[in-house]
Design a protein around this motif. Structure first.
Motif, PDB file in Angstrom:
ATOM      1  N   GLN A   3       0.772  -1.268  -0.145  1.00 18.06           N
ATOM      2  CA  GLN A   3       0.087  -0.137  -0.064  1.00 18.06           C
ATOM      3  C   GLN A   3       0.867   1.297  -0.068  1.00 18.06           C
ATOM      4  N   GLY A 138      -9.998  -2.728   5.391  1.00 18.46           N
ATOM      5  CA  GLY A 138      -9.004  -1.685   5.256  1.00 18.46           C
ATOM      6  C   GLY A 138      -9.463  -0.386   6.345  1.00 18.46           C
ATOM      7  N   ASP A 339       6.533  -6.305  -2.551  1.00 15.82           N
ATOM      8  CA  ASP A 339       5.248  -6.431  -1.998  1.00 15.82           C
ATOM      9  C   ASP A 339       5.388  -7.447  -1.010  1.00 15.82           C
TER      10      ASP A 339
END
Length: 364
Positions: A3, A138, A339
């Motif tokens: 993110q 989230g 990632d």
């Protein structure tokens, strides 16, 4: 860390600010402006450009209206803000050198140390008849769903004919089980859809035991129980409270996995040299951090996976050197590009050489 990839998509250099934006005193706007002015002067001395400082200053001023003790981390580059996130507490306990940084990579370790691991989770508050689900994908993606089972018979009688008591008790317990099965099916389905990493069961103790026993095999292992319920609690307050439970459970799972893999000496490494080498190869799935014991810096190149302890290592890869940055900044830059996930653990929970270790995607 994925993110944060959008931050590292920018070439830099980066200006990173941790500012106390608390508005719990009289004339808070003036206090915030004075704090920002001090940080700005320090950043000017480090070489930060005026356009980026102006953009950060505007971002600081936009948050004055919110009350209470709070803080912000802001990262800017090229005259724009590329990251602005709330902190759960003022950054007043940060060393001065961490509060205002200018360099080839953003300084995000203090932010990550204060942030809960963003793990998607499902919370189910169950009773004998109904369940209320909170789906948290989230920090800003929260959904509530309600589920109702049959409401008769669900209460046992305590007077009258003993034989009728027995029949009613059996009928009530059967209805509890049916409702539990309905709840478990719904929880399992939603957990699969949202790829929940943790399921939190709350509510009636006996009913949540019935529900847990009926969950699908693939989700039963990620269940934790909590006495915090969903009903009547504001979403944000509940999210923060349960996020702490979820975060702690997730950290414990990662530590357990690291210990297992370290015992096999296949998919876990510790210490800076091995961890940096495997980060460069994109092999680190989860970075485990306890204390930032490494003093010094690492060299980085233009590519986000280009980092090295010795400049010659970058040259040997055919890369130019952008400069030296704090080791934590270089590591997080590469982790975001590949990632990977970063977990900040208590030093008492796991002992790591140099305060750093990693679980690998495949055996080294």
């Amino acid at each position: 860390m994925g993110q944060l990839q959008h931050v590292y998509d920018h070439a830099g250099p980066f200006t990173t600010v941790y500012v106390d934006t608390s508005a719990d005193v009289e004339d808070a706007s003036k206090a915030i402006e004075l704090r920002w002015r001090d940080l700005r002067e320090r950043l000017q001395g480090q070489g930060a450009d005026e356009a980026t400082l102006e953009a950060i200053g505007e971002q600081v001023r936009r948050h004055r209206a919110q009350n209470g003790p709070r803080g912000q981390v802001i990262v800017g580059t090229g005259g724009e803000v590329v990251l602005s996130e709330e902190l759960p507490e003022p950054p007043s306990n940060l060393p001065a050198e961490d509060q205002a940084c200018f360099g080839a990579a953003p300084h995000l370790l203090p932010y990550l140390r204060r942030r809960m691991t963003p793990v998607p989770f499902l919370l189910a508050d169950v009773d004998r008849v109904s369940a209320e689900l909170l789906l948290v994908r989230g920090s800003a993606d929260i959904e509530r769903r309600e589920l109702s089972g049959a409401d008769h018979p669900v209460h046992k009688a305590h007077s009258g004919d003993p034989e009728n008591h027995q029949r009613l008790h059996l009928a009530v317990e059967e209805q509890w089980r049916r409702n539990a099965e309905l709840m478990a099916d719904e929880i399992t389905e939603w957990a699969r859809k949202m790829e929940a990493r943790v399921i939190v069961l709350a509510g009636d103790v006996q009913q949540r035991g019935l529900v847990r026993d009926r969950l699908g095999n693939e989700v039963r292992d990620v269940v934790v129980e909590s006495d915090t319920g969903v009903r009547g609690v504001p979403d944000e307050e509940l999210r923060q409270e349960i996020a702490s439970t979820v975060h702690n459970a997730h950290v414990a799972d990662v530590v357990d996995e690291f210990e297992r893999e370290r015992g096999r000496a296949e998919r876990a490494v510790e210490g800076w040299p091995d961890t940096v080498a495997l980060l460069r190869r994109g092999q680190v799935r989860t970075l485990l951090w306890t204390t930032d014991e490494r003093a010094g810096e690492l060299y980085i190149g233009p590519g986000t996976t280009e980092l090295a302890d010795v400049e010659q290592d970058l040259t040997d890869m055919g890369s130019e050197t952008l400069g030296r940055v704090p080791a934590s900044a270089a590591v997080l830059r590469t982790l975001a590009a590949t990632d990977g996930e970063v977990i900040i653990a208590d030093p008492e929970a796991v002992e790591l050489t140099g305060g750093i270790g990693a679980v690998l995607r495949f055996a080294a």
